[in-house]
Design an enzyme around this catalytic site. Structure first.
Site, short mmCIF file in Angstrom:
data_model
loop_
_atom_site.label_atom_id
_atom_site.label_comp_id
_atom_site.label_asym_id
_atom_site.label_seq_id
_atom_site.Cartn_x
_atom_site.Cartn_y
_atom_site.Cartn_z
N SER A 1 57.83 49.97 62.57
CA SER A 1 57.34 51.18 62.51
C SER A 1 56.75 51.64 63.78
CB SER A 1 57.20 51.91 61.23
OG SER A 1 57.89 52.00 60.69
N LYS B 1 51.45 61.49 62.56
CA LYS B 1 52.52 60.47 61.74
C LYS B 1 51.85 61.31 60.76
CE LYS B 1 55.23 57.20 59.96
NZ LYS B 1 54.86 55.21 60.05
N SER C 1 59.61 54.18 61.30
CA SER C 1 59.59 55.12 60.31
C SER C 1 58.66 56.56 60.70
CB SER C 1 58.65 54.83 59.40
OG SER C 1 57.62 54.31 59.05
N1 GLN Z 1 61.92 50.08 58.25
C1 GLN Z 1 60.85 48.65 57.80
C2 GLN Z 1 60.91 49.34 55.87
O1 GLN Z 1 61.91 50.18 56.15
C3 GLN Z 1 59.35 49.28 58.35
C4 GLN Z 1 58.95 50.27 57.75
C5 GLN Z 1 57.33 50.30 58.97
O2 GLN Z 1 57.32 49.88 59.39
N2 GLN Z 1 56.72 51.25 57.83
O3 GLN Z 1 60.06 49.05 55.94
#
Ligand code: GLN
Length: 495
Positions: free
Chosen positions: A179, A80, A155
């Site tokens: 994410s 990532k 994400s």
């Molecule tokens: N979707 C969540 C957010 O937007 C979690 C993101 C994540 O786990 N990095 O914060």
């Protein structure tokens, strides 16, 4: 041969490279060829490492020849793009870091490389890991390999798409509120978030430091376990990493669930998710029982406040972490008349709308006069949520629940922030409590308006530091049901 190679699991690739029946260079070359063939469609990667991947693979072959026993020998991985890899562009999916070259390697990535893994590329993600669909990336669009009109989740969507589309065997993601688990569920993968503090955050560009945790995305539990075993453990460079022995998991995966009590969360009834999802989870719970588990009802009364709590704590921490991107030290700089104007212009040009929204919310929640009402209160609710889990784990060994409330959705389907935030309804409570949790494929459904069946994920979670139990149970379920193997990404057939 090349097709057959890229479809092997990480465990199989490592075994073949160790035995000398295939070289790490051959695996890397086949994977890079696959990336050239399909990444124009899926957009998993922001940077493909072509020559460096081949050079690293040659180094792995050398180490194998000299007798090193590498658990991930030659395994191609997607990293990532919020994790540093020395000498490589590391963007966080943001314009502000679009040209930034990392000067060192994140500990988790370094440990994967030490175990023999070969990084193929840096994978797309929502900007600074804020999002649930990858649509917040400022640098590219990533598509779901099972239906390219749909999102891969986020994400860590690029890492998930790469693994689902055979552009890597294992992906590294980071999970702050879901994410890893959500894109895992959307792309028919195991998405595994270890206990907070288990995997070092050194070199992971921080979003919300009290929640961020690195973990693997993989096509099998065994591969997720191998990656976890390579990455987990204390790191003196991360003050929140936990100095406590790690139990290796890959060698002790279970084949059944006998003797385990699995908690089904009273407040997470699946009827509201619609008939198709309800039926999938109903079957999943019955399968757990068939494999020997005793199902018990447990209650998490404060879990429903998870989303509200998270969307105070995470933005508060992000507003502080992202203060460093001001045009002075890292990445983009837009000049101005004075330093203040340079800050303003740099941040206005460099950050996308969701990141700006979070910085504003977080700054507000931390400001004098509001701190007690928002941030401090959210921290108290966080403690209550963690206590709910502690109580639940007195009555059960593991918790089973949905990973997401729907399968992968179409682009632009969640066009107000709140509906996107709700995507993490089931994954946020475990993140707030620091618990290990994963998503494992549990079935398929064709969404309304969709043309092909999309994967659905079952979430399993267990007490702090019980990764061996968690991965073991997921393995038993995976091996007995084999939902992941039921379909391949349709594009696989044509590519
Ligand atoms: N979707 C969540 C957010 O937007 C979690 C993101 C994540 O786990 N990095 O914060």
């Amino acid at each position: 041969m090349a097709d057959e190679l890229i479809e092997r699991s990480g465990a199989q690739i490592a075994a073949s490279v160790r035995s000398g029946s295939v070289s790490a260079v051959e695996v890397a070359a086949a994977t890079l060829a696959r990336v050239r063939a399909v990444d124009g469609l899926f957009g998993s990667y922001l940077t493909v490492l072509n020559e460096t991947a081949l050079a690293r693979a040659a180094g792995v072959d050398e180490r194998v020849r000299s007798g090193e026993q590498l658990p991930l020998a030659g395994v191609p991985i997607a990293v990532k793009d919020n994790m540093c890899l020395d000498g490589t562009r590391t963007t966080c999916g943001s314009k502000i870091l679009e040209q930034w070259i990392a000067p060192y390697t994140a500990t988790a990535v370094a440990r994967m490389l030490a175990a023999g893994a070969v990084p193929i590329g840096k994978a797309n993600c929502d900007e600074f890991a804020m999002g649930s669909s990858c649509e917040n990336s400022a640098l590219g669009v990533t598509r779901n390999p099972y239906d390219p009109t749909r999102v891969p989740g986020g994400s860590s969507g690029g890492s998930a798409a790469a693994v689902a589309a055979y552009e890597a065997a294992i992906g590294l993601g980071s999970d702050t509120g879901g994410s890893i688990r959500e894109p895992g569920a959307f792309c028919n993968l195991i998405g595994f978030k270890p206990t907070y503090g288990r995997v070092s955050r050194y070199g992971l560009i921080a979003f919300a430091s009290s929640l961020d945790q690195i973990g693997p995305l993989a096509r099998s539990v065994e591969d997720a376990a191998l990656a976890y075993d390579a990455m987990a453990g204390y790191d003196v460079m991360d003050a929140t990493s936990i100095d406590r022995p790690v139990e290796a998991t890959a060698g002790s995966l279970r084949e059944d669930l006998r003797g385990l009590r699995i908690g089904i969360v009273k407040e997470f009834g699946t009827a509201a998710l619609g008939d198709a999802m309800d039926a999938v989870y109903h079957d999943a719970y019955s399968d757990l029982e068939r494999l020997g588990a005793e199902l018990v009802e447990v209650s998490l009364p404060t879990a429903e406040y998870g989303v509200a709590t998270y969307y105070l704590i995470a933005p508060a921490e992000c507003s502080s972490n992202l203060a460093r991107f001001d045009g002075v030290r890292y990445g983009l700089r837009v000049g101005g008349e004075d330093v203040r104007q340079m800050y303003d212009r740099t941040r206005a040009a460099g950050f996308g709308p969701e990141v700006k929204r979070r910085i504003l919310i977080g700054t507000y929640a931390l400001s004098s006069g509001y701190y007690d009402a928002y941030y401090l209160r959210a921290q108290k609710v966080r403690t209550l949520i963690a206590q709910d889990f502690q109580r639940a784990f007195e009555a059960c060994d593991l918790i089973a629940c949905p990973a997401t409330s729907c399968p992968a959705f179409e682009f632009n389907a969640k066009n107000d922030p709140y509906s996107m935030y709700l995507m993490d309804y089931y994954t946020i409570p475990m993140a707030l409590a620091g618990l290990p949790a994963l998503s494992v494929p549990c079935g398929w459904m064709t969404p309304a308006g969709g043309s092909v069946p999309m994967p659905i994920g079952l979430q399993l979670s267990s007490p702090l530091f019980s990764e061996r139990l968690l991965l073991g149970a997921a393995h038993a379920y995976e091996q007995a049901t084999k939902h992941a193997q039921a379909r391949k990404p349709p594009s696989r057939v044509n590519a």
